[in-house]
Design a protein around this motif. Structure first.
Motif, PDB file in Angstrom:
ATOM      1  N   THR A  28      73.844 -54.489  25.400  1.00 50.18           N
ATOM      2  CA  THR A  28      73.461 -54.119  24.040  1.00 50.18           C
ATOM      3  C   THR A  28      72.029 -53.601  24.051  1.00 50.18           C
ATOM      4  OG1 THR A  28      74.864 -55.881  23.145  1.00 50.18           O
ATOM      5  CG2 THR A  28      73.260 -54.886  21.648  1.00 50.18           C
ATOM      6  N   TYR A  43      68.668 -52.477  21.701  1.00 50.09           N
ATOM      7  CA  TYR A  43      68.020 -52.634  20.411  1.00 50.09           C
ATOM      8  C   TYR A  43      66.755 -51.782  20.386  1.00 50.09           C
ATOM      9  CZ  TYR A  43      70.777 -56.996  20.308  1.00 50.09           C
ATOM     10  OH  TYR A  43      71.780 -57.921  20.346  1.00 50.09           O
ATOM     11  N   ASN A  99      64.468 -59.499  17.122  1.00 48.88           N
ATOM     12  CA  ASN A  99      65.641 -60.327  16.793  1.00 48.88           C
ATOM     13  C   ASN A  99      65.239 -61.765  16.507  1.00 48.88           C
ATOM     14  OD1 ASN A  99      67.240 -58.117  17.110  1.00 48.88           O
ATOM     15  ND2 ASN A  99      68.397 -58.883  18.848  1.00 48.88           N
ATOM     16  N   LYS A 122      70.647 -51.024  16.442  1.00 52.21           N
ATOM     17  CA  LYS A 122      71.390 -51.796  17.444  1.00 52.21           C
ATOM     18  C   LYS A 122      72.614 -50.999  17.874  1.00 52.21           C
ATOM     19  CE  LYS A 122      74.296 -55.929  17.885  1.00 52.21           C
ATOM     20  NZ  LYS A 122      74.852 -57.102  17.160  1.00 52.21           N
ATOM     21  N   LYS A 168      66.874 -58.037   9.063  1.00 50.21           N
ATOM     22  CA  LYS A 168      66.745 -57.768  10.497  1.00 50.21           C
ATOM     23  C   LYS A 168      65.322 -58.003  10.996  1.00 50.21           C
ATOM     24  CE  LYS A 168      70.979 -56.408  10.229  1.00 50.21           C
ATOM     25  NZ  LYS A 168      72.055 -57.354  10.605  1.00 50.21           N
TER      26      LYS A 168
END
Length: 430
Positions: A388, A390, A119, A380, A93
């Protein structure tokens, strides 16, 4: 060197991306355009005025064509060319993905590209990728031919191969990249300038009795002591950018032991990745292979569906060199050795500031290892199909981009005590 204190400094990034895909059965094309709103990093000299100005950078997140063949349930694959993100380790990640996110000589690492800060645990690739899947996905192969577009010498192609074996409980894989093996300018791979020349010489110097003596020296030609003439040259060689990178990884999937219906697809995975950034040893700076072996380990912790992913990663990298000035500096000299002086490794000196040498005349360097250990926590959560969230906190290889579009020469998180945190809110319209 570290030139700016960014403690408690807020960093802002806003990115808007639009992609369009044309799907014609087994052939598809995807093209995208994005705009990044950003503020430059660095608060020194005449750059300061530029840093008060919000900047916009256009990007092309993807522009590729792909042809797929075969049957995914048995034997199939794809061929794609263009610009696209490539990721071989689904568990990485933040840290890891060493095969493409690294150099060889010097073997620097990065975890973001200086622009997008989160990301980015993959490689933004230019070139071609041939993927092959066998036995319903049990065995996968990837053959790559990517071009270097950011770091000197640019324009070279590096053939690569990686594989993975995927079972219900265990996943493992490996790979190799022949870094800079297909060069447009082979002479740039091993520059012959003095800055990139290693020498073993004997130098004539005055002794304590007022006479002359000869002493040995081993090191860069540009650092030969100027206290006397060179009377004997024993060896001359040149450092090279060209090298072989190797990678191995494994993951143990223990999520199946959790109660059914209470775990996510990535819960309770233990994983690791190890690489060798340059198999061949070179004089002085690259004599120990274990100093070119970053090692990462991690776990995705179970959250019982409160989060989609909660990943903890740690890394150990013994290398004393992680300076990329020779790749991003305003006056690139074409040297395959680390920049000097370095904030991580500078020549040992005596009380008068004179460089120190071992009995054979080898130039000695301080081995500063405060940056050997890195860590990262990543989370996440998909709130809906369109939103979404993060979050990430890390002490990794964090670099920022200055007003002249150069990534910082060294990571801004130099020790485990220096860290940062990020939040990202993503809206997607499909």
């Amino acid at each position: 060197e570290k030139t700016a204190d960014i403690s408690m400094l807020p960093l802002n990034r806003a990115n808007v991306s639009v992609t369009q895909e044309l799907d014609l059965n087994r052939f598809d094309v995807m093209v995208g355009l994005s705009g990044l709103i950003w503020w430059p990093y660095g608060n020194q000299g005449d750059v300061a005025a530029r840093e008060r100005i919000l900047s916009v950078k256009p990007m092309i997140p993807t522009a590729r064509a792909r042809w797929q063949f075969g049957a995914p349930a048995s034997f199939g694959g794809s061929i794609q060319i263009g610009a696209f993100n490539y990721k071989y380790n689904p568990d990485a990640k933040d840290l890891g993905e060493y095969l493409y996110r690294s150099g060889t000589y010097p073997g620097f690492l990065w975890t973001n590209d200086g622009w997008l800060l989160m990301n980015r645990a993959g490689n933004y690739s230019y070139g071609a990728l041939f993927s092959l899947s066998q036995m319903g996905g049990l065995l996968k192969h990837n053959f790559s031919l990517f071009m270097e577009t950011q770091y000197y010498p640019v324009g070279d192609f590096s053939p690569g191969y990686d594989f993975s074996v995927n079972t219900k409980w265990l996943e493992f894989g490996g790979g190799v990249v022949l870094n800079h093996y297909l060069s447009n300018h082979p002479s740039r791979l091993t520059p012959k300038n003095d800055d990139n020349t290693f020498v073993r010489v004997r130098i004539e110097q005055p002794d304590t009795a007022g006479g002359l003596d000869t002493v040995a020296y081993s090191g860069p030609k540009t650092l030969i002591p100027l206290t006397g003439p060179v009377v004997d040259t024993q060896e001359i060689s040149h450092w090279t950018f060209k090298g072989i990178k190797l990678m191995g990884r494994a993951a143990l999937n223990l999520g199946r032991l959790l109660p059914e219906g209470m775990s996510g697809t990535e819960d309770l995975r233990l994983f690791t990745e190890v690489a060798v950034l340059g198999w061949e040893n070179q004089p002085l700076f690259y004599e120990k292979r274990n100093e070119r072996m970053p090692m990462m380990a991690g776990i995705t912790l179970p959250t019982f569906k409160w989060l989609d992913v909660l990943s903890l990663q740690v890394e150990y990298d013994k290398s004393p060199y992680n300076d990329i000035f020779v790749f991003t500096g305003s006056s690139v000299t074409g040297s395959a050795r680390p920049s000097l002086p370095l904030w991580q490794a500078t020549p040992e000196t005596d009380t008068l500031g004179n460089n120190l040498y071992d009995p054979t005349g080898k130039l000695l360097f301080k081995a500063v290892h405060k940056d050997d250990f890195k860590w990262s926590v990543y989370a996440k959560k998909a709130v809906s199909k369109a939103i979404t969230v993060y979050a990430q906190a890390a002490s990794d290889h964090f670099r920022l981009t200055d007003a002249f579009f150069n990534a910082s020469n060294v990571p801004l998180t130099a020790s485990p005590k220096e860290w940062y945190y990020l939040f990202r809110l993503e809206f997607a319209l499909r």
